[in-house]
Design a protein around this motif. Structure first.
Motif, short mmCIF file in Angstrom:
data_model
loop_
_atom_site.label_atom_id
_atom_site.label_comp_id
_atom_site.label_asym_id
_atom_site.label_seq_id
_atom_site.Cartn_x
_atom_site.Cartn_y
_atom_site.Cartn_z
N PHE A 1 0.91 -1.21 0.00
CA PHE A 1 -0.01 0.06 0.06
C PHE A 1 0.76 1.30 0.07
O PHE A 1 1.81 1.42 0.78
N ASP A 2 0.32 2.14 -0.85
CA ASP A 2 1.42 3.36 -0.97
C ASP A 2 0.29 4.70 -1.05
O ASP A 2 -0.55 4.58 -1.67
N ILE A 3 0.41 5.37 0.15
CA ILE A 3 -0.57 6.46 0.38
C ILE A 3 -0.48 7.54 -1.01
O ILE A 3 -1.65 7.98 -1.25
N ASP A 4 0.47 7.59 -1.76
CA ASP A 4 0.62 8.54 -2.82
C ASP A 4 -0.06 8.11 -3.94
O ASP A 4 -0.92 8.71 -4.62
N GLN A 5 -0.06 6.74 -4.23
CA GLN A 5 -0.87 5.92 -5.12
C GLN A 5 -2.31 6.08 -4.63
O GLN A 5 -3.21 6.19 -5.69
N ALA A 6 -2.69 5.91 -3.62
CA ALA A 6 -4.08 5.99 -2.94
C ALA A 6 -4.54 7.39 -3.35
O ALA A 6 -5.59 7.41 -3.67
N LEU A 7 -3.67 8.37 -3.00
CA LEU A 7 -4.32 9.68 -3.15
C LEU A 7 -4.61 9.91 -4.61
O LEU A 7 -5.54 10.95 -5.03
N ALA A 8 -4.06 9.26 -5.58
CA ALA A 8 -4.29 9.84 -7.05
C ALA A 8 -5.68 8.92 -7.39
O ALA A 8 -6.21 9.38 -8.51
N ASP A 9 -6.13 8.23 -6.66
CA ASP A 9 -7.33 7.46 -6.88
C ASP A 9 -8.45 8.38 -6.38
O ASP A 9 -8.56 8.64 -4.95
N PRO A 10 -9.42 8.76 -7.29
CA PRO A 10 -10.54 9.87 -6.78
C PRO A 10 -11.44 9.10 -5.84
O PRO A 10 -12.22 9.89 -5.20
N GLY A 11 -11.60 7.79 -5.82
CA GLY A 11 -12.38 6.98 -4.96
C GLY A 11 -11.73 6.49 -3.65
O GLY A 11 -12.40 6.12 -2.44
N PHE A 12 -10.66 7.01 -3.25
CA PHE A 12 -9.60 6.75 -1.88
C PHE A 12 -10.46 7.47 -0.91
O PHE A 12 -10.34 8.85 -0.91
N THR A 13 -10.91 6.72 0.19
CA THR A 13 -11.48 7.33 1.04
C THR A 13 -10.13 6.96 2.76
O THR A 13 -10.18 5.79 2.82
N PRO A 14 -9.80 7.81 3.18
CA PRO A 14 -8.60 7.36 4.09
C PRO A 14 -9.25 6.96 5.43
O PRO A 14 -10.41 7.12 5.78
N ARG A 15 -8.51 6.14 6.13
CA ARG A 15 -8.72 5.84 7.52
C ARG A 15 -8.54 6.98 8.26
O ARG A 15 -7.75 7.70 8.02
N MET A 16 -9.09 6.57 9.63
CA MET A 16 -8.80 7.55 10.61
C MET A 16 -7.28 7.66 10.90
O MET A 16 -6.85 8.95 11.22
N ASP A 17 -6.59 6.63 10.91
CA ASP A 17 -5.10 6.60 11.22
C ASP A 17 -4.27 7.33 10.06
O ASP A 17 -3.10 7.83 10.17
N ASP A 18 -5.04 7.50 9.00
CA ASP A 18 -4.23 8.38 7.76
C ASP A 18 -4.34 9.68 8.07
O ASP A 18 -3.55 10.58 7.46
N PRO B 1 -3.71 12.19 10.34
CA PRO B 1 -2.65 13.09 10.89
C PRO B 1 -1.56 13.23 9.52
O PRO B 1 -1.11 14.43 9.39
N GLY B 2 -1.25 12.27 9.09
CA GLY B 2 -0.26 12.32 7.92
C GLY B 2 -0.91 13.09 6.82
O GLY B 2 -0.28 13.83 6.04
N LEU B 3 -2.26 12.89 6.30
CA LEU B 3 -2.68 13.72 5.34
C LEU B 3 -2.92 15.32 5.90
O LEU B 3 -2.55 16.10 4.98
N LEU B 4 -3.24 15.62 6.97
CA LEU B 4 -3.26 16.92 7.57
C LEU B 4 -1.92 17.58 7.33
O LEU B 4 -1.61 18.83 6.95
N GLU B 5 -0.89 16.90 7.44
CA GLU B 5 0.55 17.16 7.25
C GLU B 5 0.69 17.76 5.98
O GLU B 5 1.43 18.50 5.70
N CYS B 6 0.43 16.53 4.75
CA CYS B 6 0.46 16.86 3.44
C CYS B 6 -0.41 18.28 3.12
O CYS B 6 0.28 19.26 2.31
#
Length: 162
Positions: free
Chosen positions: A9-26, A28-33
């Motif tokens: 699993f790669d968060i950058d690849q997941a972000l490129a997917d328009p249907g990706f819904t992050p988990r709650m543990d994602d 903090p890292g996404l807020l940092e982005c």
């Protein structure tokens, strides 16, 4: 029940997917982005909005400790979350950001209030208009007042032409 992610699993690849819904543990890292800016920040913001209205509250808390550039981006995210959730729960945060020391953050708060239109937005924006010295922030406040409407807003906007 949460399913396990594949080992590759790669968060950058997941972000490129328009249907990706992050988990709650994602979150903090996404807020940092989001704080960091750039193309990845836009993708992270869109993904975070799929988490639901709670992301606005988490972003509001995080923004209080963020540097000015990150605070502006997080305020924009809070505003977008408020627009989707009705805006009332996050309104006080946005009202506070109208008095922020950072110009971009004040502009983001004004824009967000114009879109979310929570109760009390007209009064908060009128107060900001009276105090604001920055022309770019004043423009955002005027635009937001035009969206929020109301008799007092109409009167204040008509006085700007004179």
């Amino acid at each position: 029940m949460t399913t396990r992610r594949p080992p590759d699993f790669d968060i950058d690849q997941a972000l490129a997917d328009p249907g990706f819904t992050p988990r709650m543990d994602d979150v903090p890292g996404l807020l940092e982005c989001v704080e960091g800016g750039g193309d990845r920040a836009d993708l992270a913001e869109r993904a975070l909005l799929r988490v639901g209205p709670s992301v606005g509250k988490v972003a509001a808390v995080r923004s209080r400790e963020a540097p000015p550039s990150g605070r502006a981006r997080l305020t924009r995210l809070v505003g977008r979350a408020a627009s989707r959730a009705g805006g009332e729960e996050l309104a006080e945060f946005l009202f506070e950001r109208l008095r922020d020391t950072d110009e971009r953050t004040r502009r983001a708060a004004a824009t967000a209030l114009g879109k979310a239109r929570p109760g009390g937005a007209e009064a908060a924006l009128l107060g900001a208009l009276e105090q604001e010295a920055s022309s770019s922030v004043r423009s955002a406040v005027v635009e937001a007042l035009g969206k929020v409407g109301g008799e007092e807003a109409l009167h204040a906007l008509s006085q700007l032409d004179e």
